[in-house]
Scaffold this motif. Structure first.
Motif, PDB file in Angstrom:
ATOM      1  N   UNK A 550     -16.903 -58.495  62.313  1.00  0.00           N
ATOM      2  CA  UNK A 550     -16.244 -57.752  63.383  1.00  0.00           C
ATOM      3  C   UNK A 550     -14.765 -58.083  63.478  1.00  0.00           C
ATOM      4  N   UNK A 554     -10.888 -52.981  62.190  1.00  0.00           N
ATOM      5  CA  UNK A 554      -9.995 -52.311  63.119  1.00  0.00           C
ATOM      6  C   UNK A 554     -10.803 -51.970  64.367  1.00  0.00           C
ATOM      7  N   UNK A 555     -10.127 -51.960  65.523  1.00  0.00           N
ATOM      8  CA  UNK A 555     -10.824 -51.835  66.807  1.00  0.00           C
ATOM      9  C   UNK A 555     -11.876 -50.720  66.832  1.00  0.00           C
ATOM     10  N   UNK A 558     -14.925 -51.726  65.071  1.00  0.00           N
ATOM     11  CA  UNK A 558     -15.544 -52.879  65.714  1.00  0.00           C
ATOM     12  C   UNK A 558     -16.323 -52.427  66.942  1.00  0.00           C
ATOM     13  N   UNK A 563     -10.213 -45.564  69.952  1.00  0.00           N
ATOM     14  CA  UNK A 563      -9.274 -45.994  71.002  1.00  0.00           C
ATOM     15  C   UNK A 563      -8.201 -44.927  71.207  1.00  0.00           C
ATOM     16  N   UNK A 564      -7.848 -44.675  72.460  1.00  0.00           N
ATOM     17  CA  UNK A 564      -6.816 -43.699  72.791  1.00  0.00           C
ATOM     18  C   UNK A 564      -5.573 -44.431  73.270  1.00  0.00           C
ATOM     19  N   UNK A 565      -4.499 -43.687  73.462  1.00  0.00           N
ATOM     20  CA  UNK A 565      -3.232 -44.366  73.703  1.00  0.00           C
ATOM     21  C   UNK A 565      -3.213 -45.155  75.013  1.00  0.00           C
ATOM     22  N   UNK A 566      -4.086 -44.809  75.965  1.00  0.00           N
ATOM     23  CA  UNK A 566      -4.105 -45.551  77.229  1.00  0.00           C
ATOM     24  C   UNK A 566      -5.161 -46.653  77.243  1.00  0.00           C
ATOM     25  N   UNK A 567      -5.773 -46.918  76.082  1.00  0.00           N
ATOM     26  CA  UNK A 567      -6.764 -47.991  76.032  1.00  0.00           C
ATOM     27  C   UNK A 567      -8.163 -47.540  76.423  1.00  0.00           C
ATOM     28  N   UNK A 569     -11.478 -44.861  75.543  1.00  0.00           N
ATOM     29  CA  UNK A 569     -12.100 -44.528  74.266  1.00  0.00           C
ATOM     30  C   UNK A 569     -12.661 -43.114  74.279  1.00  0.00           C
ATOM     31  N   UNK A 615     -13.826 -48.934  78.262  1.00  0.00           N
ATOM     32  CA  UNK A 615     -14.513 -49.776  77.274  1.00  0.00           C
ATOM     33  C   UNK A 615     -15.829 -50.328  77.812  1.00  0.00           C
ATOM     34  N   UNK A 616     -15.776 -50.835  79.047  1.00  0.00           N
ATOM     35  CA  UNK A 616     -16.987 -51.477  79.573  1.00  0.00           C
ATOM     36  C   UNK A 616     -18.109 -50.475  79.857  1.00  0.00           C
ATOM     37  N   UNK A 806     -18.250 -58.097  73.121  1.00  0.00           N
ATOM     38  CA  UNK A 806     -17.261 -57.106  72.699  1.00  0.00           C
ATOM     39  C   UNK A 806     -16.820 -56.117  73.771  1.00  0.00           C
ATOM     40  N   UNK A 808     -17.503 -56.300  77.539  1.00  0.00           N
ATOM     41  CA  UNK A 808     -17.260 -56.653  78.931  1.00  0.00           C
ATOM     42  C   UNK A 808     -15.930 -57.367  79.100  1.00  0.00           C
TER      43      UNK A 808
ATOM     44  N   UNK B  27     -10.166 -61.172  74.621  1.00  0.00           N
ATOM     45  CA  UNK B  27     -11.017 -60.857  75.779  1.00  0.00           C
ATOM     46  C   UNK B  27     -10.101 -60.521  76.956  1.00  0.00           C
ATOM     47  N   UNK B  61       0.166 -49.610  75.805  1.00  0.00           N
ATOM     48  CA  UNK B  61      -1.223 -49.653  75.365  1.00  0.00           C
ATOM     49  C   UNK B  61      -1.721 -51.089  75.401  1.00  0.00           C
ATOM     50  N   UNK B  62      -3.052 -51.273  75.290  1.00  0.00           N
ATOM     51  CA  UNK B  62      -3.614 -52.621  75.417  1.00  0.00           C
ATOM     52  C   UNK B  62      -3.423 -53.447  74.150  1.00  0.00           C
ATOM     53  N   UNK B  65      -7.614 -55.713  71.939  1.00  0.00           N
ATOM     54  CA  UNK B  65      -8.488 -55.230  70.871  1.00  0.00           C
ATOM     55  C   UNK B  65      -7.846 -55.349  69.492  1.00  0.00           C
ATOM     56  N   UNK B  67      -6.216 -56.924  65.902  1.00  0.00           N
ATOM     57  CA  UNK B  67      -6.786 -57.778  64.866  1.00  0.00           C
ATOM     58  C   UNK B  67      -5.991 -59.084  64.821  1.00  0.00           C
ATOM     59  N   UNK B  77      -2.939 -50.129  68.479  1.00  0.00           N
ATOM     60  CA  UNK B  77      -2.526 -48.728  68.517  1.00  0.00           C
ATOM     61  C   UNK B  77      -1.500 -48.387  67.448  1.00  0.00           C
ATOM     62  N   UNK B  78      -0.514 -49.273  67.248  1.00  0.00           N
ATOM     63  CA  UNK B  78       0.551 -48.917  66.306  1.00  0.00           C
ATOM     64  C   UNK B  78       0.814 -50.017  65.293  1.00  0.00           C
TER      65      UNK B  78
END
Lengths: 813, 117
Positions: A550, A554-555, A558, A563-567, A569, A615-616, A806, A808, B27, B61-62, B65, B67, B77-78
């Motif tokens: 994992x 890439x997110x 995993x 993932x979208x630009x605001x975090x 999904x 995500x959660x 992954x 929570x 996390x 963006x967050x 997540x 790597x 994201x980028x």
């Protein structure tokens, strides 16, 4: 886990070097809790990568960078590590090892991995000061400090190790002369032609050579100051490196009654003459051979580990060694047989202008050896062919001899005419002017350098050819990037995709970190380019043993969502062939309401996309949907678009719906080098757009036409006709063979549109359309890969551990 | 939320035990509702870093997540590369991500937050 009541069997390893520790690593992987392990090491260090000592000496790496297992590794695995202590005696009757500190340890299984010692010529003066071997860390340190104090160095031995030592000393600023007993350098790996090219190259770099010289004595008061040769001549020197060869370290075994010759004699499972005592690596002798290179020790370690864990294993048959000189700026490679002989046929190409040389040796039309100088493009491939004694074919010959096509249009006129402020990289907003500036003012020379400095070609990579053209425009002949011998995986390593896959296969590597360690990654932690790629290659080579890592994903892959630009999904459930039902739509609508998704949209691939999921919430969304993952986020089989075909359409000639659903069900979840889209159309009107798909199918009255390599994305490309088939069975088999061939030969991230152009359509046709045996073999491989697959959403829904790890977050109040 | 210790202007709050933080991954810890988000990255048994959960890239963006590669994280994201130790965005991108001090008390992970008044 350890402690007073530990009932596990005791495994002792004597020798904390690469061979032994590698065997232990493999044991831990196969049976982590089977043994209570103790490692006894003479050198006061953790285990390091001895083959990279030459980099250490050259100064291109630090000691920390060549450590393979640091102290915490031993600790983590509950291994007792005793450094600076020697094993003094083995009592094979009572199964006990005595140690130099007066204590002793019992064993159930014992591995001897004492390695080898440098051979010091028994000549007068050999014990004077200023003489070292090139074998361990201390030698390296002695050489580095000698270079600070003295000027002239001599190296006795013109083999692999001697030349690496000489180059290291040269870089440290010494005047270096290599003294060699034979007329040719590296005569045990190279033929005279390659040897003389090597000599010329190293002379150009500043190393001097005295060949055909037998050293008879070392003069000097207390310290070496002159070498005497048999022919009466002599050489003045302040420092001497002895690199004439190695001797297996078998003393301990010999003294304890274990059978030895030059090394410790072992059978095909690394077992010595004493029960439960094994020897691995350079200290042993297998079928009469003592190896001094790294590949055999990995292969031996793999066999030994399986044997120790009680797993079925093929006996070790010996290794066909290949050699690569580790000197920067000099590329030499050989594998198998390398000297001309009357019974061998030879293919030979020498280019005096480019200074390259390639020789391939055949015995009864099978490839049994090769020598390469200057151009390493074919080394991984050739080494594989030599290993299996591949029969020579017309195709292989063409590949080796090479035939370059000449494009007469001038590709540079386009970039030359481009205004300076025009954007080259649309993803990162990099203009032609910015790239030119980086080349002329910062002296950048490669696409990779430009990528990391300006960001151009970093995201989608679509502008990479244009960046290359700008480099050519700015640098002219000085730009070598696109013609350089091999394309490395990324900036973390010089190894190519082919090298990495060969290592995964040959050394049986199954972990990303292990690949980076064993192959000596310059950036030991890897990056977003190489780690996902290695993870994919491991899964491709070893579908059965592969455990998805994992942290190297890439997110999206995993978390199994996009993932979208605001975090948030997006969630795209599987709808086979793009066909849905009222029940599914109701469920999707309920989920969209319940979790307040921001938008429901129909995708380009005929699916429904729920956008803006937190995500959660993902696990609960999936649970409520009760539908499998559509893999819309992954480098995997994506969707199969269909038209309604003969089921409803008045033009339809084939049942494209059923075929689309069947293909999607059969191949879903397969990991691919890049996303892989399919479409099935029931007539040539192409409503499902198969002409822009990786694998597009067009039905007609007599059967199916198959098109491949289409792309409607970054680089628009119409698909090529692969072939026509008459039956559904043929179609499915061709789909499977095509997908698997691409999985095996595609570079990670390379779409089929690029892949088809790289390999050439005729090569693909001959592999999967014309060659029935190969097609069946590919089909068998893909069936094996399909076996272990399951729905990842279902797995997360079932596993609280995965949800916790992954999905929570931690809420503080 | 209660601080268990403080050093100068910084108060340390317990955010979880080691087992809550997966190896080589990030996390998210949310402070209050709608408040600051912190991303905690665990590199090995007892090495953790805390950063604001926001990539240093201008488009935002967050970060959690991303790597993890040694002491760096690649933004999900980028793909910009950010030092876990200093929060500095590496070239060719530029920017700065806020970092938070972090310490361990036994198995409890504590994050330090500046007390401004």
């Amino acid at each position: 886990m350890a402690g007073l009541h530990d009932t596990r069997e005791k495994l002792i390893l004597i020798g904390n070097g690469m061979a032994g520790v590698n065997a232990i690593e493999q044991v831990l992987k196969l049976a982590p809790d089977k043994y209570q392990i103790t490692v006894i090491g003479k050198e006061p260090h953790p285990n390091y990568n001895r083959i990279q000592l030459s980099y250490l000496l050259e100064g291109s790496k630090t000691f920390e960078e060549i450590i393979l297992n640091d102290y915490s590794w031993y600790e983590q695995h509950g291994i007792t590590l005793l450094t600076g202590i020697k094993a003094t005696h083995i009592d094979t009757e009572s199964r006990r090892v005595q140690l130099s500190d007066g204590t002793s340890s019992d064993y159930d299984k014992l591995i001897i991995a004492t390695g080898s010692n440098p051979f010091m010529l028994p000549i007068p003066g050999i014990h004077k000061e200023g003489i070292v071997s090139f074998r361990d860390l201390q030698d390296c340190e002695r050489m580095t400090s000698a270079a600070r104090e003295w000027k002239k160095a001599a190296v006795i031995g013109g083999g692999l190790l001697g030349l690496e030592a000489a180059k290291g000393l040269l870089k440290l600023g010494m005047e270096v002369t290599v003294v060699h007993l034979f007329p040719d350098l590296m005569e045990r790996q190279l033929d005279p032609v390659a040897s003389s090219m090597l000599q010329a190259e190293l002379e150009a770099q500043g190393i001097r050579f005295l060949l055909n010289k037998k050293t008879t004595a070392i003069d000097g008061e207390t310290r070496v100051d002159r070498l005497q040769f048999e022919d009466g001549s002599s050489l003045e020197t302040d420092f001497l490196v002895m690199a004439v060869g190695i001797l297996p370290e078998a003393t301990l075994a010999r003294d304890c009654g274990i059978e030895t010759a030059r090394g410790i004699i072992v059978d095909d499972f690394m077992q010595t003459s004493a029960p439960d005592v094994y020897a691995v690596g350079e200290c042993n002798q297998h079928r009469g051979i003592c190896y001094g290179l790294v590949a055999p020790l990995f292969e031996q370690g793999a066999v030994l580990a399986k044997h120790l864990c009680g797993l079925p294993v093929e006996p070790y048959q010996g290794t066909i060694v290949s050699t690569k000189l580790k000197i920067s700026g000099v590329d030499v490679f050989s594998a198998g047989e390398f000297q001309d002989a009357p019974e061998l046929d030879v293919i030979r190409m020498q280019d005096h202008w480019k200074k390259t040389y390639k020789k391939v040796l055949l015995r009864e039309n099978r490839i049994v050896g090769c020598v390469l100088f200057g151009d390493m493009t074919d080394s991984a491939q050739l080494s594989k062919w030599v290993k299996v004694h591949e029969p020579m074919t017309q195709d292989i010959h063409e590949q080796l001899v090479g035939s370059k096509h000449i494009d007469d249009a001038d590709p540079l006129s386009f970039v030359a005419a481009m205004p300076s402020d025009e954007i080259v990289c649309g993803c990162n907003g990099v203009t032609k002017g910015m790239i030119m500036h980086a080349i002329t003012n910062n002296g950048l020379r490669t696409v990779d350098e430009i990528k990391s400095s300006t960001g151009a070609s970093r995201s989608c990579g679509g502008c990479k050819p244009m960046v290359e053209q700008i480099l050519t425009l700015a640098l002219g002949d000085k730009y070598e990037g696109s013609h350089s011998a091999v394309e490395s995986l990324c900036g973390c390593t010089t190894h190519s995709r082919e090298d990495v896959i060969a290592a995964i296969r040959d050394k049986r590597l199954t972990y990303v970190r292990e690949v980076m360690n064993v192959m000596g990654w310059q950036n030991p932690e890897g990056c977003t380019k190489c780690r996902p790629a290695i993870n994919y290659y491991i899964g491709m080579v070893w579908p059965d043993a592969f455990q998805d890592e994992k942290d190297s994903r890439f997110v999206n892959e995993r978390l199994h969502a996009n993932i979208q630009k605001d975090g948030t999904y997006s969630v795209v459930p599987r709808m086979y062939g793009g066909v849905t039902t009222p029940e599914q739509l109701r469920k999707i609508a309920d989920v969209a309401d319940k979790f307040e998704v921001k938008m429901v949209k129909v995708t380009g691939g005929q699916r429904l996309d729920l956008l803006g999921v937190k995500k959660e919430d993902l696990p609960r969304v999936w649970e409520d949907l009760g539908m499998p993952s559509g893999y819309a986020y992954a480098k995997a089989i994506r969707t199969v678009k269909t038209c309604v075909g003969s089921t409803f359409c008045r033009f339809g000639t084939q049942d494209s719906l059923s075929m689309g659903i069947l293909l999607e069900k059969k191949f879903e979840r397969l990991w691919m080098p890049a996303k892989f889209k399919m479409a099935v159309n029931g007539c040539p009107r192409n409503c499902a757009e198969p002409a822009f798909k990786d694998f597009g199918i067009i039905g007609n009255d007599g059967g199916w036409e198959i098109y491949v390599g289409g792309n409607g994305g970054i680089k628009l490309r119409a698909a090529d006709l692969l072939c026509k088939v008459k039956t559904d069975e043929e179609l499915i088999e061709l789909a499977g063979a095509f997908i698997q061939f691409y999985r095996e030969t595609g570079k990670y991230g390379e779409r089929t549109s690029e892949w088809v152009e790289r390999l050439g359509l005729p090569a693909i046709v001959s592999e999967i359309v014309e060659n029935k045996a190969r097609r069946e073999e590919l089909m068998a491989s893909i069936e094996r890969a399909l076996q272990g697959l399951y729905d990842p959403w279902g797995e997360v829904v079932e596993s609280e551990e995965l949800q916790h790890r992954l999905y929570e977050h931690i809420q503080m109040t | 939320m209660e601080a268990v210790m403080s050093k100068g202007e910084v108060a340390y709050y317990p955010v979880g035990s080691l087992a809550d933080f997966p190896l080589h991954l990030g996390k998210v810890v949310k402070l209050g509702s709608g408040g600051t988000e912190i991303a905690i990255f665990r590199l090995d048994e007892r090495t953790l870093y805390a950063l604001e959960n926001r990539t240093g890239h201008q488009k935002g963006g967050p970060l959690a997540e991303g790597l993890v590669s040694g002491e760096y994280v690649y933004c999900p994201l980028r793909d910009c590369k950010i030092s876990l130790v200093t929060g500095e965005v590496q070239l060719p991108d530029t920017g700065q991500v806020e970092t938070f001090p972090l310490c361990l008390e036994g198995d409890v992970v504590l994050v330090g937050i500046e007390q401004n008044g």
